[in-house]
Enzyme design. Sequence first.
Site, short mmCIF file in Angstrom:
data_model
loop_
_atom_site.label_atom_id
_atom_site.label_comp_id
_atom_site.label_asym_id
_atom_site.label_seq_id
_atom_site.Cartn_x
_atom_site.Cartn_y
_atom_site.Cartn_z
N ILE A 142 -1.81 2.99 5.61
CA ILE A 142 -2.26 1.82 4.84
C ILE A 142 -2.48 2.10 3.35
O ILE A 142 -3.10 1.30 2.66
CB ILE A 142 -3.52 1.18 5.48
CG1 ILE A 142 -4.63 2.23 5.64
CG2 ILE A 142 -3.19 0.49 6.80
CD1 ILE A 142 -5.97 1.64 6.05
N LYS A 143 -1.96 3.21 2.88
CA LYS A 143 -2.05 3.46 1.44
C LYS A 143 -0.92 2.67 0.74
O LYS A 143 0.12 2.39 1.36
CB LYS A 143 -1.92 4.96 1.16
CG LYS A 143 -3.07 5.79 1.72
CD LYS A 143 -4.39 5.39 1.08
CE LYS A 143 -5.57 6.18 1.56
NZ LYS A 143 -5.89 6.19 2.95
N PRO A 144 -1.10 2.33 -0.56
CA PRO A 144 -0.06 1.53 -1.23
C PRO A 144 1.33 2.15 -1.10
O PRO A 144 2.31 1.45 -0.87
CB PRO A 144 -0.53 1.51 -2.68
CG PRO A 144 -2.02 1.64 -2.60
CD PRO A 144 -2.27 2.55 -1.43
#
Length: 363
Positions: A179-181
């Site tokens: 869920i990191k950019p």
Amino acid sequence: MINLFHPYMSNKAIKDASQVLKTRWIGQGPKVDQVEKKFSKMFKIPYSVTVNSGTSALHLALILAGVGPGDEVISTPITCSATNIPVLYLGGKVVFADIQKETMNIDPKSIEKKVTSKTKAIMAVHWAGYPCDMDEINKIAKKHKLKVIEDGAQALGAKYKGKYVGSVSDFTCFSFQAIKPITSVDGGMLCTLKKKDYQQARILRWYGIDREFKGDIHWKYQIKDIGYKYHMNDVTAAILSAQLDDWKKISSQREKIAKRYLKELKDVPGLTLLKRHKDRQGANWTFTMHVEKRNDFQKKLAENGIESHIVHVRNDICPIFGGKKQNLPVMNKIESTYVSIPIHNHLTDVDVSKVIKTIRNGW
Ligand SMILES: Cc1ncc(COP(=O)(O)O)c(C=O)c1O
């Protein structure tokens, strides 16, 4: 439902990964070296070492910082537990400093008070990707001869006084988990300023074996230091490389949403936005704010199909870190007010308008 997180995965990343999967080289190979060089070039970072997670990067950074049994590492209570667990793994102790309400980041004034003869390093976590007061933190470190590790897991592409996070302190760790950019499904990067640390990180990430060993033809390597299996593979590296191509698009979309929230939520009663300094740019991993009556706020959003979350729980209350609330006045005060609302690359303008309208209508 307007979700809090939604991974971004480009078609190129999917294509490039499947191409690697069709070759005979799917483990650590040329793609790993290539993506490290690309990363260093993009973010003007002297040395970058890929690993299989942000946690691995943090563990390696702590080893390189010389943290061992009995050593103290000053850190923030409000972070992913992956920031602080590696300290315990190495037999060290996490000493929690207080945070700043306006950024959620560790407070340098509190760090200074926590330094003892046992302190070895300072861990600076950039909450939601918003840079900590790095000048002040590095000044304290210099004064007391401490190492600084930046946990930039949420801060890829963030800038501090004109420099990208990753190029400021001894060590910086990034995460590319789901869920990191920028995600490569899982993965991490350890960035160093010194060549010596870079070389040692490359050895330790693969059991302690130097893959570049050029001696005996039968590759009779020696292992001098205990490493572990922390390296990245070529499938992950191919995904990461393709995802990095979209970094500008990803970060500008997120900044656009953040700017709307900042503008359109700034006068809402019962809500306090976090501060933005002129000398830094965050990565907008989440959009955090302080709200009065947080339960009611979250209930109202949920009723309107909008997810919200506190994201991280203070670490000091976990039994492994002592299991009780430390005397940290700001942390104690904001414990019931902080909350994050959706900001990601699948949100439409209509979604963002709905979030804003729902909040503006009150809770
Ligand atoms: C602040 C912080 N530190 C460390 C980590 C650990 O990264 P990873 O999941 O890649 O091990 C994360 C996220 O997961 C994080 O948000």
